[in-house]
Design an enzyme around this catalytic site. Structure first.
Site, mmCIF file in Angstrom:
data_model
loop_
_atom_site.group_PDB
_atom_site.id
_atom_site.type_symbol
_atom_site.label_atom_id
_atom_site.label_comp_id
_atom_site.label_asym_id
_atom_site.label_seq_id
_atom_site.Cartn_x
_atom_site.Cartn_y
_atom_site.Cartn_z
ATOM 1 C CG HIS A 53 0.117 -0.203 2.172
ATOM 2 N ND1 HIS A 53 0.380 0.788 2.882
ATOM 3 C CD2 HIS A 53 0.514 -1.049 2.801
ATOM 4 C CE1 HIS A 53 1.125 0.775 4.310
ATOM 5 N NE2 HIS A 53 0.937 -0.806 4.338
ATOM 6 C CG ASP B 50 5.782 -3.835 5.891
ATOM 7 O OD1 ASP B 50 4.715 -4.983 6.071
ATOM 8 O OD2 ASP B 50 6.776 -3.446 6.941
#
Ligand SMILES: *[C@@H]1O[C@H](CO)[C@@H](O)[C@H](O)[C@H]1NC(C)=O
Ligand SMILES: *[C@@H]1O[C@H](CO)[C@@H](O)[C@H](O)[C@H]1NC(C)=O
EC number: 3.1.3.-
Length: 464
Positions: free
Chosen positions: A81, A363
């Site tokens: 994102h 991540d």
């Protein structure tokens, strides 16, 4: 040094040179260093600036580069994102005042920003698997909520989408103009920031798409492991990795001192401050050029930021050396890589479904995939990072399929463990699809060590 001075200094330090990407050179300049050929450095402020991925700092892109006799068959995109508001607050401080509404007169800006907002407001719940339909389709709070995507985050992914549009649609005609629902595969975790990032990228890629043709699936696991998430050995690797992290932290007295000082400033026990993960919030201050918080006892400063960031870099270095994370990554990434090769093999057989797959993730999704692929030098996934698998067919030998792998626009195909040095033996600038398939089905378990030859056995190995 304050945040502003650091930013300004760095912007001057980064060399600028012209782009050569053969698509539209006007908007793209090569300013970023290559993440793989240049492993993470030691300047914490520079590393932090790369992590912010501020949209005015453009980068070069090698996506879609292939000799003329190659035809693009399918594309698989994994994104983190975009820029978001912190997930944690630093106790007893004012949280940074960041506006998460989308407005044209604020930087960074993208020409599609307003039409993105108006298109999103026409979206309907039918395009989303439950519970995604309950999420807002774009960020809209005047004071960001925790973890909310910011305007910067939206712009980052509108840019990603536009870049992929120029290369894959305009240049390589991946989709026909009358593309259909089943040609796209869209999947996101259940956070508003991943859904909104996926939508921004999709809007940049297919402006004014027909809502009736869009369907986002919901992925409950950040590892995208779907029905194959149960893997005890993976969790054991993770526990050992966390132990390693803990021991490294204990050895760093400078880090301990920085936490103590900061705890004194905000007047809470050091332990409580550490648990509040202050670097997450400090990165937001840093990326948005907002000064670090102050109390009547003083201010959190750039020195503290540098010490923590330096430790993170050191932690990543030791993580590569000790290989515990690699064990976690191989098992964690196997299901999604297995799914991806399945999709590639179907496309290689000539099926026209799912030629564009988008996974909007975190991540903690991208990082294991990078490690599992053997991309040891790759930087930790920054905001709006993109990892792309391209599948190509050689028109001169139609039975042969090849893959290219790109991370943030850099061709890393020959840095992967399954295609290292392949280009020295073959004139083709790509990796045979079989290499990737063999790696996912067998090679990953060889790399893991032990005698397991499949995912189930590797996940349940006794006496590990
Ligand atoms: C950071 O903010 C200051 C105002 O506090 C502004 O003058 C400066 O231009 C900003 N710097 C950058 C790099 O955006
Ligand atoms: C790998 O993918 C195949 C289908 O392509 C599926 O049948 C199998 O269960 C998958 N295995 C794992 C461990 O994800």
């Amino acid at each position: 040094m304050d945040v502003l001075t650091a930013l300004l200094l760095l912007v001057h330090l980064i060399p600028v040179s012209a782009a050569k990407n053969g698509v539209s050179s006007k908007s793209r300049k090569r300013i970023m260093p290559e993440p793989v050929t240049e492993p993470p450095g030691t300047d914490p402020v520079y590393e932090a600036l790369l992590y912010c991925n501020i949209p005015s700092v453009a980068e070069r892109s090698m996506e879609g580069h292939a000799p003329h006799h190659f035809k693009l068959v399918s594309v698989h995109v994994f994104i983190r994102h975009g820029d978001r508001y912190p997930l944690y607050v630093i106790p007893k401080t004012k949280r940074p005042e960041i506006d998460c509404t989308l407005v044209a007169n604020r930087k960074p800006y993208h020409p599609k920003l307003e039409t993105f907002v108006s298109h999103m407001s026409k979206g309907s719940g039918a395009s989303f698997e439950s519970p995604l339909h309950t999420l807002p389709l774009y960020p809209n709070h005047p004071l960001c909520e925790m973890g909310e995507l910011t305007q910067t985050g939206v712009v980052q992914h509108l840019q990603n989408g536009q870049l992929l549009r120029d290369i894959y649609l305009k240049k390589h005609k991946l989709l026909p103009n009358d593309w259909s629902t089943d040609q796209l595969y869209l999947e996101t975790t259940g956070k508003s920031r991943t859904l909104q990032s996926g939508l921004a990228l999709l809007y940049g890629f297919l402006p004014d798409f027909d809502w009736k043709k869009i369907y986002f699936r919901h992925q409950p696991s950040a590892l995208f492991c779907s029905g194959n998430c149960y893997c005890p050995v993976r969790n054991q690797y993770l526990e050992k990795e966390q132990r390693r992290q803990y021991l490294l932290r204990l050895k760093n007295s400078q880090l301990e001192r920085a936490y103590e000082e900061m705890a004194k400033i905000v007047d809470i026990p050091t332990k409580q401050l550490r648990a509040a993960n202050p670097i997450d919030s400090m990165l937001c201050h840093f990326c948005h050029n907002v000064s670090f918080p102050c109390t009547r006892n003083g201010c959190i400063g750039m020195e503290h930021f540098k010490v923590i960031k330096t430790h993170q870099i050191e932690d990543e270095r030791e993580r590569r050396e000790k290989k515990l994370y690699l064990g976690y990554a191989l098992l964690g990434a196997h299901p999604i890589l297995n799914q991806t090769i399945g999709r590639m093999q179907r496309a290689a057989e000539g099926r026209k479904e799912e030629v564009f797959a988008l996974y909007s993730a975190h991540d903690v999704t991208l990082s294991p995939v990078l490690s599992a692929l053997g991309l040891m030098e790759a930087r930790f996934p920054r905001f709006a990072a993109r990892l792309i698998f391209e599948l190509w067919q050689d028109r001169e030998k139609p039975s042969e399929h090849s893959v290219r792998i790109l991370y943030n626009g850099v061709d890393v195909t020959f840095h992967t463990s399954f295609c290292q040095d392949h280009h020295r033996r073959s004139p083709k600038p790509m990796c045979p699809l079989e290499n990737l398939v063999h790696f996912v089905k067998k090679g990953m378990f060889v790399t893991l060590g032990g005698s397991s030859t499949n995912y189930f056995d590797a996940c349940h190995r006794e006496g590990f």
